[in-house]
Design an enzyme around this catalytic site. Structure first.
Site, PDB file in Angstrom:
ATOM      1  N   ASP A  26       0.774  -1.251   0.000  1.00 44.44           N
ATOM      2  CA  ASP A  26       0.000   0.000   0.000  1.00 44.44           C
ATOM      3  C   ASP A  26       0.808   1.305   0.000  1.00 44.44           C
ATOM      4  OD1 ASP A  26      -1.452  -2.166   0.892  1.00 44.44           O
ATOM      5  OD2 ASP A  26      -2.161  -1.218   2.707  1.00 44.44           O
TER       6      ASP A  26
ATOM      7  N   GLU B  13     -10.496  -2.328   4.193  1.00 45.93           N
ATOM      8  CA  GLU B  13      -9.164  -1.813   4.522  1.00 45.93           C
ATOM      9  C   GLU B  13      -8.983  -0.428   3.899  1.00 45.93           C
ATOM     10  OE1 GLU B  13      -6.464  -5.746   4.870  1.00 45.93           O
ATOM     11  OE2 GLU B  13      -6.703  -5.084   2.814  1.00 45.93           O
TER      12      GLU B  13
HETATM   13  C1  FRU Z   1      -3.842  -3.623   2.781  1.00 48.19           C
HETATM   14  C2  FRU Z   1      -3.204  -4.016   4.106  1.00 48.19           C
HETATM   15  C3  FRU Z   1      -3.544  -3.004   5.191  1.00 48.19           C
HETATM   16  C4  FRU Z   1      -2.410  -3.179   6.146  1.00 48.19           C
HETATM   17  C5  FRU Z   1      -1.253  -3.434   5.232  1.00 48.19           C
HETATM   18  C6  FRU Z   1      -0.203  -4.342   5.793  1.00 48.19           C
HETATM   19  O1  FRU Z   1      -3.193  -4.133   1.674  1.00 48.19           O
HETATM   20  O2  FRU Z   1      -3.639  -5.314   4.458  1.00 48.19           O
HETATM   21  O3  FRU Z   1      -4.816  -3.175   5.752  1.00 48.19           O
HETATM   22  O4  FRU Z   1      -2.207  -2.051   6.948  1.00 48.19           O
HETATM   23  O5  FRU Z   1      -1.791  -4.006   4.060  1.00 48.19           O
HETATM   24  O6  FRU Z   1       0.904  -4.428   4.961  1.00 48.19           O
END
Ligand code: FRU
Length: 508
Positions: free
Chosen positions: A64, A237
């Site tokens: 992300d 998310e």
């Molecule tokens: C989304 C996620 C978020 C988390 C991160 C961990 O892709 O699962 O929710 O903070 O990646 O790398």
């Protein structure tokens, strides 16, 4: 076989806990201070599949985008990063800076795990009025500390994000109860003179809204959810809450990334349109989910804070279904092209539109008309990407092959009955055997409106194709792994009408 098992473990971890309680690496120092971090590894950026107009780190895993903030003429891109390898793990915030959202310079890692856990996704703001007391114009990063539970923490920088200090009062939003409680996206709400945080509740299918006067003390105000089963196919998310002025009316848009349960399979980003009073978001009665992108590979995207005149978005160009095995070395994963996203009324309904940022003009060559066949040989340098703009007749069934001299192609067809452009990502597209979830025979992008001929932009790089309708009303992002960049177009069933221009490598 061993690689497959490892990948499976990685994917299960990602799906179960998205990405779960990260283990804290024993070797890591106890605080998030970064002054002594090493310089980034350097790369020639000409490896096979290496994107030429997209951000990738020189090496290692990313997911992300995080902490997107514009400060003092610099765009900061932080991101989920594993400083130690090409698989998800040791989650930290990698960092890159750019004057124009296209040419990026990788920086030392900004935040690494501390006693509260790994550093998961989050955002950053410029604290202009020194509400937190760290200093006027401090850049404050808000992120999830992923240890025994997911809690929210802050760190601040007084030197333009060159170094961060973690706040000694962390976590600022403690939690020992909720399993999923992460990805804080924060903005200043001027009417209530408060900071607002949107937090994802994962498998509880909700976005919690909290407010604060000082970024340190937070009060929970409400939880936004949707009862529609179509919005509950995966964990929620990476939210973002955006304010727009549309046809003289104030409207708000809630972005929610879902995994799995995206528009095709695996990861995707839906959005809700509605109203927000500083404490509570209420969605309009519309048909949901609405999708920001109809492709497979645009996830966890959020927008830059502190940009005065437009809403700039970037997504992680991958999908949790196969992110751990995509062929790329020594890095793994890229970001999408940055896009300006806007709220428009189309066919009487609110809709988010996406356009590649205007800065793309600075790397664009002259337009040339395109004829059926290979255009690449005559106009492209080996390291260039390009934009192809086709005039697509939506009244006729037609098939387009975006191809290369190795016999590989991405086919997309026009379906006038459903008003869809349908892409087929198959074994013919390029490397495809790395995951059974990767080949897809039907990736559908709706074409809103009723115009007979629509403009379709294809931004083609060495391992991606981003198809975006020229009016921005639909987008479809796909990873592809051809042996060489597609550099020809062939059309059957309609006249080929279009033009092409080079987009020069940003890594030259
Ligand atoms: C989304 C996620 C978020 C988390 C991160 C961990 O892709 O699962 O929710 O903070 O990646 O790398």
């Amino acid at each position: 076989m061993r690689l497959f098992t490892k990948t499976l473990i990685l994917l299960v971890a990602a799906v179960v806990c998205g990405c779960g309680d990260a283990e804290i690496d024993e070797d890591l120092p106890p605080s998030g201070e970064t002054e002594e971090q090493e310089k980034p590894f350097s790369s020639s950026y000409d490896e096979q599949y290496r994107p030429q107009i997209h951000y990738t780190p020189a090496k290692n895993w990313i997911n992300d985008p995080n902490g997107l903030v514009y400060a003092d003429g610099v765009y900061h891109l932080f991101y989920q990063y594993n400083p130690r390898g090409k698989d998800w793990g040791n989650m930290s915030w990698g960092h890159a800076v750019s004057p124009d959202l296209l040419h990026w310079e990788e920086q030392p890692v900004a935040l690494i795990a501390d006693h509260l856990g790994a550093i998961f996704s989050g955002s950053a703001v410029v604290d202009k009025d020194n509400t937190a007391g760290f200093g006027r114009n401090a850049i404050v990063a808000l992120y999830t500390s992923a240890g025994a539970s997911q809690q929210q923490s802050i760190a601040y920088s007084l030197d333009g994000a060159k170094s961060f200090k973690t706040y000694e009062g962390n976590p600022v939003v403690p939690n020992t109860v909720k399993t999923d409680f992460r990805d804080p996206k924060v903005f200043w709400h001027s009417e209530s003179e408060s900071w607002v945080m949107a937090l994802a509740l994962g498998w509880s299918y909700g976005i919690e809204i909290l407010t604060s006067k000082n970024l340190k003390n937070w009060t929970s105000q409400s939880v936004f959810t949707s009862d529609l089963s179509s919005c509950r196919n995966g964990q929620w998310e990476c939210p973002d809450l955006l304010r727009y002025e549309c046809d003289g009316e104030e409207k708000w848009v809630m972005l929610v990334s879902v995994n799995p349960g995206g528009p095709v399979s695996g990861s995707g980003t839906m959005y809700f349109v509605g109203d927000f009073d500083g404490k509570k978001f209420v969605a309009d009665d519309m048909t949901y989910p609405l999708w920001l992108d109809y492709g497979t590979d645009n996830y966890a995207g959020v927008t830059w804070s502190n940009v005065p005149d437009r809403t700039i978005y970037i997504g992680w160009m991958n999908n949790w279904l196969y992110a751990g095995v995509v062929p790329a070395h020594p890095w793994r994963s890229a970001m999408t092209l940055p896009r300006e996203i806007d709220l428009k009324k189309i066919d009487g309904k609110y809709m988010l539109t996406s356009k590649v940022i205007r800065e793309i003009e600075t790397i664009a060559g002259e337009w040339e008309d395109v004829e059926d066949g290979m255009f690449g040989e005559r106009m492209f340098g080996v390291r260039d990407s390009y934009q192809l703009r086709l005039e697509v007749d939506m009244t006729t069934e037609a098939s387009y092959l975006l191809s290369n001299s190795k016999g590989e192609y991405l086919e997309f067809t026009v379906n006038p009955k459903t008003r869809m452009i349908v892409a087929k990502r198959t074994q013919k597209t390029g490397k495809a055997e790395f995951s059974p979830s990767y080949p897809l025979s039907s990736l559908k992008m709706p074409v809103p409106g009723d115009e007979a001929v629509v403009g379709l932009d294809l931004f083609v790089d060495k391992s991606s194709v981003e198809m975006i309708l020229s009016d921005g009303s639909s987008a479809m992002t796909m990873l592809v792994f051809p042996k060489e960049i597609y550099n020809g177009i062939h059309c059957t069933g309609a006249d080929l009408n279009g033009k092409v221009r080079t987009l020069s490598s940003v890594w030259k």
